[in-house]
Every structure is written in C-alpha cells, then in structure tokens.
Design a protein around this motif. Structure first.
Motif, PDB file in Angstrom:
ATOM      1  N   ILE A   3     -52.994 -47.652   3.036  1.00 51.97           N
ATOM      2  CA  ILE A   3     -53.884 -48.725   2.614  1.00 51.97           C
ATOM      3  C   ILE A   3     -54.810 -49.018   3.806  1.00 51.97           C
ATOM      4  O   ILE A   3     -54.964 -50.150   4.261  1.00 51.97           O
ATOM      5  N   ALA A   4     -55.404 -47.927   4.314  1.00 51.29           N
ATOM      6  CA  ALA A   4     -56.204 -48.020   5.539  1.00 51.29           C
ATOM      7  C   ALA A   4     -57.702 -47.908   5.281  1.00 51.29           C
ATOM      8  O   ALA A   4     -58.477 -47.735   6.218  1.00 51.29           O
ATOM      9  N   GLY A   5     -58.102 -47.970   4.034  1.00 45.99           N
ATOM     10  CA  GLY A   5     -59.527 -47.910   3.746  1.00 45.99           C
ATOM     11  C   GLY A   5     -60.033 -46.511   3.486  1.00 45.99           C
ATOM     12  O   GLY A   5     -59.295 -45.528   3.564  1.00 45.99           O
ATOM     13  N   ALA A   6     -61.332 -46.404   3.209  1.00 40.49           N
ATOM     14  CA  ALA A   6     -61.941 -45.146   2.782  1.00 40.49           C
ATOM     15  C   ALA A   6     -61.863 -44.060   3.840  1.00 40.49           C
ATOM     16  O   ALA A   6     -61.772 -42.873   3.516  1.00 40.49           O
ATOM     17  N   THR A   7     -61.918 -44.431   5.112  1.00 36.17           N
ATOM     18  CA  THR A   7     -61.864 -43.422   6.170  1.00 36.17           C
ATOM     19  C   THR A   7     -60.593 -43.505   6.999  1.00 36.17           C
ATOM     20  O   THR A   7     -60.444 -42.805   7.995  1.00 36.17           O
ATOM     21  N   GLY A   8     -59.687 -44.368   6.626  1.00 37.38           N
ATOM     22  CA  GLY A   8     -58.397 -44.439   7.279  1.00 37.38           C
ATOM     23  C   GLY A   8     -58.352 -45.237   8.557  1.00 37.38           C
ATOM     24  O   GLY A   8     -57.358 -45.181   9.292  1.00 37.38           O
ATOM     25  N   TYR A  33     -43.549 -54.023  -0.206  1.00 33.50           N
ATOM     26  CA  TYR A  33     -44.028 -54.373  -1.550  1.00 33.50           C
ATOM     27  C   TYR A  33     -44.014 -53.169  -2.493  1.00 33.50           C
ATOM     28  O   TYR A  33     -43.514 -53.259  -3.619  1.00 33.50           O
ATOM     29  N   LEU A  34     -44.533 -52.050  -2.009  1.00 34.58           N
ATOM     30  CA  LEU A  34     -44.598 -50.862  -2.872  1.00 34.58           C
ATOM     31  C   LEU A  34     -43.321 -50.020  -2.816  1.00 34.58           C
ATOM     32  O   LEU A  34     -43.071 -49.213  -3.706  1.00 34.58           O
ATOM     33  N   GLY A  35     -42.537 -50.190  -1.762  1.00 31.51           N
ATOM     34  CA  GLY A  35     -41.303 -49.410  -1.642  1.00 31.51           C
ATOM     35  C   GLY A  35     -41.536 -47.966  -1.288  1.00 31.51           C
ATOM     36  O   GLY A  35     -40.721 -47.087  -1.621  1.00 31.51           O
ATOM     37  N   LEU A  36     -42.646 -47.676  -0.585  1.00 35.22           N
ATOM     38  CA  LEU A  36     -42.984 -46.316  -0.193  1.00 35.22           C
ATOM     39  C   LEU A  36     -42.841 -46.147   1.308  1.00 35.22           C
ATOM     40  O   LEU A  36     -42.694 -47.114   2.056  1.00 35.22           O
ATOM     41  N   GLU A  37     -42.904 -44.909   1.752  1.00 30.18           N
ATOM     42  CA  GLU A  37     -42.907 -44.626   3.190  1.00 30.18           C
ATOM     43  C   GLU A  37     -44.345 -44.725   3.690  1.00 30.18           C
ATOM     44  O   GLU A  37     -45.252 -44.114   3.122  1.00 30.18           O
ATOM     45  N   HIS A  38     -44.543 -45.475   4.741  1.00 30.03           N
ATOM     46  CA  HIS A  38     -45.905 -45.714   5.240  1.00 30.03           C
ATOM     47  C   HIS A  38     -46.369 -44.564   6.130  1.00 30.03           C
ATOM     48  O   HIS A  38     -45.636 -44.085   6.990  1.00 30.03           O
ATOM     49  N   ASN A  39     -47.606 -44.124   5.895  1.00 28.26           N
ATOM     50  CA  ASN A  39     -48.237 -43.124   6.751  1.00 28.26           C
ATOM     51  C   ASN A  39     -49.410 -43.790   7.459  1.00 28.26           C
ATOM     52  O   ASN A  39     -50.430 -44.082   6.838  1.00 28.26           O
ATOM     53  N   PRO A  40     -49.314 -44.046   8.760  1.00 23.40           N
ATOM     54  CA  PRO A  40     -50.381 -44.759   9.463  1.00 23.40           C
ATOM     55  C   PRO A  40     -51.570 -43.884   9.833  1.00 23.40           C
ATOM     56  O   PRO A  40     -52.638 -44.391  10.172  1.00 23.40           O
ATOM     57  N   LEU A  41     -51.392 -42.549   9.797  1.00 23.79           N
ATOM     58  CA  LEU A  41     -52.447 -41.626  10.226  1.00 23.79           C
ATOM     59  C   LEU A  41     -53.014 -40.909   9.009  1.00 23.79           C
ATOM     60  O   LEU A  41     -52.487 -39.877   8.565  1.00 23.79           O
ATOM     61  N   VAL A  42     -54.103 -41.455   8.475  1.00 22.97           N
ATOM     62  CA  VAL A  42     -54.673 -40.930   7.237  1.00 22.97           C
ATOM     63  C   VAL A  42     -56.188 -40.803   7.369  1.00 22.97           C
ATOM     64  O   VAL A  42     -56.797 -41.290   8.320  1.00 22.97           O
ATOM     65  N   THR A  43     -56.787 -40.134   6.356  1.00 20.31           N
ATOM     66  CA  THR A  43     -58.249 -40.066   6.263  1.00 20.31           C
ATOM     67  C   THR A  43     -58.635 -40.771   4.967  1.00 20.31           C
ATOM     68  O   THR A  43     -58.117 -41.824   4.661  1.00 20.31           O
ATOM     69  N   GLN A  44     -59.546 -40.166   4.196  1.00 26.17           N
ATOM     70  CA  GLN A  44     -59.894 -40.753   2.904  1.00 26.17           C
ATOM     71  C   GLN A  44     -58.686 -40.749   1.975  1.00 26.17           C
ATOM     72  O   GLN A  44     -58.525 -41.619   1.128  1.00 26.17           O
TER      73      GLN A  44
END
Length: 237
Positions: A3-8, A33-44
C-alpha cells in the motif's frame, strides 16, 4: 501485500499527510487489517519474485515426475510391471490386445505443457519494463491453465500407479541373466584383502560379456582371499 502508492515510495501519501509514519502505517494495515504478509520494497506492483520462485519449484517437481513417468513406461514395456486390465478400456485403435501405459503418457504430456507455461512465468514475471510494465497481468491469466494441466497429470499418475504391480517372474529371470552386476561387491572384497588390480580383473571378466553363476563362482574360487569371504561371495545371487 503493498500500500505504498503508484511508484512504491509513498509520494501521494506524504503529500496528504506529511508527518504520518507511512511505512509503519502501511505495514499495520496490510498485516493486521488485511491479514497479509507486508512487502515494503515494491514498485507500481508488488514484485513477482516470490511467485516466480514458487513456479520454479513446481516445475522442478514436475520434471522429477516426468522422469518417473518415462521410467514407468520403460519398465512396463520391458514387462517388469504388469498393468491391470480395465473392462471397456481401449489400448489401441488397431491392436485390441494391447494394454498401453496410457496414464503415464497422459501424465507426462500434461506435465510437459505445465512446465512450458511455468518456465515462461518464472522468466517473465520478475521483469517489469521501467517498473511500469503491466504485461504481467495478461501472463498471470494463464496460471490457472498450468495448474489445470498439473491437476490432470497428478490424477493420471495416481491412476496409473493404482493399476500396476511388479512382475516378479520377469524381474527374477532378468536378474538371473545378469550375474555381472555382482562384479562390484566382488571387487570391493578384493580391495579389502589387498588383491592387486581388482577393477582390471573384473573388467576383463565382465566388460561386454554375459557370465553365469558358475563363471562368477569359479572366478571367486581362484581369488587369494579367505575361504570365509569366498563362501559369502558365492552365496550372492
């Protein structure tokens, strides 16, 4: 999840609330809230590295099973395994007497199709042109196709295994015609007792030749090893 935005990099988030701890908030939302594993390093998009790793593991498993299917096909052809005849099943369109290893052929074919797709997934999905490329969306639509072929293959393989049994008669006959396979234990015992050139002597006796029980036992009798070991080797079959 992301949930890091369009460019992460939380650009839009920071514009709206510059003082908010967005990485921490994003992690809490995705995990709690979502019960997922968070990935902090993302792109779009969230990178597909994990999916590619999973598909590669599946392809390796399928490759093992393809090899197994081919081995079973060969063993059935040699008569080492018998197939149970199923009433109403057609073995050949022209030869009604045949009982083909159709289940193993079916499994092998479907595993091959699945691996072709999985190979494309693992090569394509980690790549995103300028981190803006959305070709992954159309490729991911074929994931179900590969899964379908795998399910058909696994079911066919299980069905095939349920119809075979070892042909002990044929196995025993072939083994009785291959006494040369005992060259390895004989050679090993020769090494234990310091017999010179054990490999070369067994090679001269067995390479490209078929020997019988009497021939092997005669060879053992001539060895300079204790009688106890001679008797033990001659009991091998």
């Amino acid at each position: 999840g992301k949930i890091a935005g369009a460019t992460g990099n939380y650009n839009a988030h920071v514009s709206a609330y510059p003082d908010a701890p967005w990485p921490e908030l994003a992690r809490a939302f995705v995990v709690d809230y979502l019960g997922l594993e968070h990935n902090p390093l993302v792109t779009q998009i969230e990178p597909h590295d994990g999916i590619a790793e999973l598909f590669d593991a599946q392809a390796r498993l399928n490759t093992v099973l393809i090899d197994f299917c081919r081995d079973m096909w060969g063993y059935i052809s040699l008569g080492y395994f018998k197939q149970r005849v199923v009433a109403g099943e057609v073995g050949s369109s022209t030869m009604p007497h045949k009982v083909n290893p159709i289940d193993f052929e079916n499994a092998e074919g479907n595993l091959g199709v699945a691996n072709a797709l999985l190979g494309h997934f693992t090569a394509k999905l980690p790549i995103s042109r300028w981190q803006r490329d959305l070709t992954d969306s159309t490729v991911m639509r074929a994931v179900g196709v590969s899964a379908g072929h795998m399910m058909i293959a696994y079911a066919a393989l299980a069905k095939g295994l349920g119809k075979v049994s070892a042909n002990r008669e044929v196995l025993a006959r072939d083994l009785d015609h291959a006494w040369e396979v005992l060259a390895e234990p004989v050679q090993t015992v020769m090494r234990v007792h310091g017999v010179e050139k054990p490999y070369e002597k067994l090679k001269e006796l067995t390479r490209g030749k078929t020997i019988d029980a009497e021939g092997l036992r005669a060879f053992v009798d001539k060895l300079a090893i204790p009688d106890e070991d001679k008797e033990r080797l001659k009991k091998l079959s």
